[in-house]
Every structure is written in structure tokens, then in C-alpha cells.
Scaffold this motif. Structure first.
Motif, PDB file in Angstrom:
ATOM      1  N   ILE A  62       0.841  -1.203   0.000  1.00 12.85           N
ATOM      2  CA  ILE A  62       0.000   0.000   0.000  1.00 12.85           C
ATOM      3  C   ILE A  62       0.874   1.250   0.000  1.00 12.85           C
ATOM      4  O   ILE A  62       0.628   2.199  -0.744  1.00 12.85           O
ATOM      5  N   ARG A  63       1.907   1.241   0.837  1.00 15.46           N
ATOM      6  CA  ARG A  63       2.827   2.387   0.875  1.00 15.46           C
ATOM      7  C   ARG A  63       3.515   2.589  -0.469  1.00 15.46           C
ATOM      8  O   ARG A  63       3.699   3.723  -0.923  1.00 15.46           O
ATOM      9  N   PHE A  64       3.888   1.498  -1.089  1.00 15.06           N
ATOM     10  CA  PHE A  64       4.567   1.613  -2.382  1.00 15.06           C
ATOM     11  C   PHE A  64       3.622   2.194  -3.432  1.00 15.06           C
ATOM     12  O   PHE A  64       4.030   3.028  -4.254  1.00 15.06           O
ATOM     13  N   GLY A  65       2.365   1.769  -3.428  1.00 14.15           N
ATOM     14  CA  GLY A  65       1.392   2.326  -4.361  1.00 14.15           C
ATOM     15  C   GLY A  65       1.207   3.815  -4.174  1.00 14.15           C
ATOM     16  O   GLY A  65       1.174   4.590  -5.143  1.00 14.15           O
ATOM     17  N   VAL A  66       1.116   4.247  -2.900  1.00 12.93           N
ATOM     18  CA  VAL A  66       1.024   5.683  -2.608  1.00 12.93           C
ATOM     19  C   VAL A  66       2.294   6.387  -3.074  1.00 12.93           C
ATOM     20  O   VAL A  66       2.252   7.495  -3.623  1.00 12.93           O
ATOM     21  N   GLY A  67       3.440   5.733  -2.859  1.00 13.16           N
ATOM     22  CA  GLY A  67       4.706   6.320  -3.272  1.00 13.16           C
ATOM     23  C   GLY A  67       4.803   6.506  -4.774  1.00 13.16           C
ATOM     24  O   GLY A  67       5.344   7.511  -5.249  1.00 13.16           O
ATOM     25  N   VAL A  68       4.289   5.542  -5.554  1.00 13.21           N
ATOM     26  CA  VAL A  68       4.320   5.667  -7.006  1.00 13.21           C
ATOM     27  C   VAL A  68       3.472   6.857  -7.458  1.00 13.21           C
ATOM     28  O   VAL A  68       3.883   7.640  -8.340  1.00 13.21           O
ATOM     29  N   LEU A  69       2.279   7.019  -6.870  1.00 15.26           N
ATOM     30  CA  LEU A  69       1.445   8.178  -7.212  1.00 15.26           C
ATOM     31  C   LEU A  69       2.139   9.483  -6.854  1.00 15.26           C
ATOM     32  O   LEU A  69       2.110  10.454  -7.622  1.00 15.26           O
ATOM     33  N   LEU A  70       2.786   9.522  -5.678  1.00 18.57           N
ATOM     34  CA  LEU A  70       3.530  10.709  -5.269  1.00 18.57           C
ATOM     35  C   LEU A  70       4.664  10.990  -6.242  1.00 18.57           C
ATOM     36  O   LEU A  70       4.890  12.143  -6.650  1.00 18.57           O
ATOM     37  N   MET A  71       5.383   9.953  -6.631  1.00 23.98           N
ATOM     38  CA  MET A  71       6.519  10.103  -7.550  1.00 23.98           C
ATOM     39  C   MET A  71       6.077  10.674  -8.898  1.00 23.98           C
ATOM     40  O   MET A  71       6.688  11.618  -9.415  1.00 23.98           O
ATOM     41  N   LEU A  72       5.007  10.127  -9.477  1.00 19.59           N
ATOM     42  CA  LEU A  72       4.550  10.597 -10.786  1.00 19.59           C
ATOM     43  C   LEU A  72       3.979  12.005 -10.714  1.00 19.59           C
ATOM     44  O   LEU A  72       4.104  12.786 -11.664  1.00 19.59           O
TER      45      LEU A  72
END
Length: 384
Positions: free
Chosen positions: A59-69
């Protein structure tokens, strides 16, 4: 007053789809591959179950990908304006953690905001990179020959390093200082200035050792002679070496590592996650993960070279160096090359602050690449 101009129309004038098309999607794929390695390792650390580590980390990684993009869409000129406010916020959080931080394992490193536990020292490294990149971009290379122009950025580095060491957090404090030093060198610091800077390090090292906490001194002495206390201070590194060696060439098989599955391996979900990978997949698996980490570091360096602005180059370099030092310190630590310092392996070890901070940094790196054709130049003759 600084004004900025672009020598060519950049992607900021284009639509969202055009900017998305300029993202280095191969680099994003490598990041996702590393996140997948982390999921697999944490699934094993949880005994073959998504709980309690792999599920929340996904879940954290998914949030991180959205933040990154999302960050990749922000032009560097706006990031340069936000650099100083973000640096101020980072310092404020570091001060706050010393007064109301959560204590864990002898250190006061975390604060809880809106029910989320954060480690401000992780965010401080990224804020420092932004502030230094902005400062060096504004003064220009020529003025770095004057030592007076090195005093402000030196203070920018020393203040957060001192606050992080006060927590105490020796590993993160050292990485913060090294990231700052790398930007000094990349910005054009003269060789004689570097030599003068390095001269007092032996004396400062002795003074620092004299003021270390007892457990920090124990880590250093244990690193030199772990066999003197095999069931106490030396236990972690001894078990780590056993796990690394027991993997052999091809490993014991996924979910079949004895040290990890039988809970002999300490902190297997955080600091020593790489030893689980090496035990289960052997030398081949361990080298494959190291190759993936190296590809991300080199990819970041190449994106730094492609940037046309000094701010973009230094920002991308600082983010890449931070990631490299993360990896180098963790891998050296679990192999017994340096003392154990509590530094996780980025995107692989379990944890929220490190995960989101690394993804935040990757977002800044991708922003530099997306807007690589923009060249921001200080127009003020004094460079201020």
C-alpha cells in the motif's frame, strides 16, 4: 531580484499527456522491480504471508508511485522556489522530534502526525539536497573559489546533521553529511578547499567517539571483534554472516532459509532484509539485487548529466547519491564491513518514512528528466 528564463520551450508549456510521455518509464519499471523484490522478501519475512509486513508495504509503495509521478510533473523552477520553505519545515520537524518524539531502541527519532509515524531525519536529507542545489545554482561556480560563499551552505549541512546526531541517529547523520559533501564537490568546490575541509576529520572523529552513547561505542567495538560477545552486542552481525554464508551459490530456496524462517536473524524485515534474500537465493540472487540497485544509481546519474540547468544537475545528483549511500551503508553493514547503524535497504526494508522519502526523491529526479531541456539562469549580476 532573480529572474529566470528558458532557452527553449520546455514541457511545462505542454499538456499533461506530453509530460507523461517524457517520463523515463524504463527507470520507473526498475523502481517497480525493486518494489517487487521488497514485497517478496517481506512476504518471506512474514512466514509466507502478506501480514504483517508485505501487505502494508505494498500500500505504501502504491502511494509512493502516485507521489513520484505527481512530483515528476512539477517543473524545476517551482521546486527551486519551494526549496527553502521545505528546508525550514524539515528543520522544524527535527527540532520537534527532540521535544516530543517517540523513543524506540534507545533513540528518539519518530513523531506521530495525524496518526502516521514519521521519521523527520529521512525527509531532512531530501530538503537539504533541494536547498543546496538552489544555493549553488544561484551563486554560480565562479564564486565558490571565495571561502565566504561556502559558509552558508556549510551551515545548511551542519545544522540538520547536528540535530540528527542529537536524536541520536549516527547512520542517518553520516549519510546526510556525505550527501551534502558530494554536492559541494559537484558544484565546483576547489581541491585545496576539500583538502582543508578533510584535515580536521581525524581530530573530530576522536572527539565524536568520546561523546558517543554506550550502545554506539559497543557497535564499533563489536564490529571489530563480534566474537567477544556472541550472544549480546555481536549477535546481530554473527547471525547475519551465517545467513549470508549459508545461502551458497543458489540459495536454500524461497521460504526455506533457516536463519530467517527460524527467527535467528534479527530485524529480518528491516535492517537485515538483504541477508534473507541472500540466504534464500544465494550469491546469484544477492548479486542480482545489487545489480538492480546499481542500475537505479547509474540511471539517476545519467539523468543528472542530461539536465541543462545547474539546479537540475545538482538536484538529480544529490538524490542519486542519497540512494547510493542508503544502499552502500546497508549492504556494508549486513556484510560486516562497517558497524551496524540502523540504515534500511531502500524500497526493500519494511518502513513508511524511508519508503515515502525515497519515492519523493525519485519524483524529484524524474521531474529533472521530464524538464531536462529547461535551463534556468540567475539574471542578477551578484548571483543572489
Amino acid at each position: 531580484m532573480i529572474t529566470e528564463r528558458r532557452l527553449r520551450p520546455g514541457p511545462a508549456r505542454f499538456g499533461l499527456l506530453a509530460r507523461l510521455g517524457r517520463i523515463n518509464w524504463l527507470y520507473v519499471l526498475l523502481i517497480c522491480l525493486l518494489g517487487g523484490v521488497g514485497y517478496g522478501a517481506l512476504f518471506s519475512a512474514g512466514g509466507g504471508s502478506p501480514a504483517p509486513y508485505a501487505g502494508p508495504q505494498t500500500i505504501r509503495f502504491g502511494v509512493g508511485v502516485l507521489l513520484m509521478l505527481t512530483l515528476a510533473m512539477i517543473p524545476p523552477r517551482l521546486l527551486m522556489r519551494l526549496a527553502w520553505p521545505l528546508y525550514g519545515i524539515a528543520l522544524g520537524l527535527l527540532v520537534l522530534v527532540l521535544h516530543m518524539g517517540h523513543v524506540g531502541k534507545g533513540a528518539e527519532r519518530w513523531i506521530v502526525i495525524a496518526g502516521v509515524q514519521l521519521q523527520p531525519s529521512e525527509f531532512a536529507k531530501i530538503a537539504l539536497v533541494l536547498a543546496l542545489a538552489s544555493y549553488f545554482h544561484r551563486i554560480g561556480w565562479e564564486r565558490l573559489g571565495n571561502p565566504l560563499f561556502l559558509l552558508p551552505p556549510a551551515a545548511l549541512v551542519l545544522v540538520p546533521v547536528a540535530l540528527v546526531l542529537r536524536e541520536p541517529n549516527l547512520g542517518t547523520g553520516a549519510i546526510t553529511g556525505l550527501v551534502g559533501l558530494s554536492l559541494f564537490v559537484a558544484a565546483g568546490m576547489r581541491l585545496w578547499q576539500i583538502a582543508v575541509l578533510l584535515l580536521p576529520l581525524p581530530v573530530l572523529g576522536r572527539l565524536a567517539f568520546a561523546h558517543l552513547h554506550d550502545y554506539q561505542r559497543a557497535r564499533i567495538t563489536t564490529f571489530l571483534h563480534p566474537e567477544q560477545d556472541p550472544l549480546g552486542a555481536g549477535y546481530n552481525i554473527i547471525q547475519s554472516k551465517i545467513a549470508l554464508g549459508s545461502g551458497g551459490l543458489w540459495g536454500q530456496g524461497y521460504l526455506h532459509g533457516t536463519q530467517g524462517q527460524l527467527n535467528f536473524l534479527p530485524e529480518k524485515q528491516t535492517d537485515f532484509i538483504f541477508t534473507m534474500i541472500a540466504e534464500e537465493f544465494g550469491l546469484v540472487g544477492g548479486l542480482s539485487v545489487i545489480a538492480l540497485l546499481l542500475a537505479l544509481v547509474l540511471g539517476g546519474m545519467l539523468m543528472a548529466i542530461r539536465a541543462r540547468s545547474q539546479f537540475g544537475r545538482l538536484l538529480a545528483l544529490g538524490i542519486s547519491m542519497n540512494f547510493f549511500l542508503y544502499c552502500a551503508v546497508n549492504l556494508s553493514m549486513v556484510m560486516g564491513v562497517i558497524p551496524v547503524g540502523g540504515v534500511p535497504l531502500p524500497l526493500v526494508s519494511y518502513g513508511s518514512s524511508a519508503m515515502l522519502t525515497v519515492m519523493f526523491g525519485f519524483g524529484l529526479l524524474l521531474s529533472v528528466y521530464v524538464h531536462r531541456d529547461e535551463r534556468l539562469e540567475p539574471r542578477d549580476p551578484d548571483g543572489l
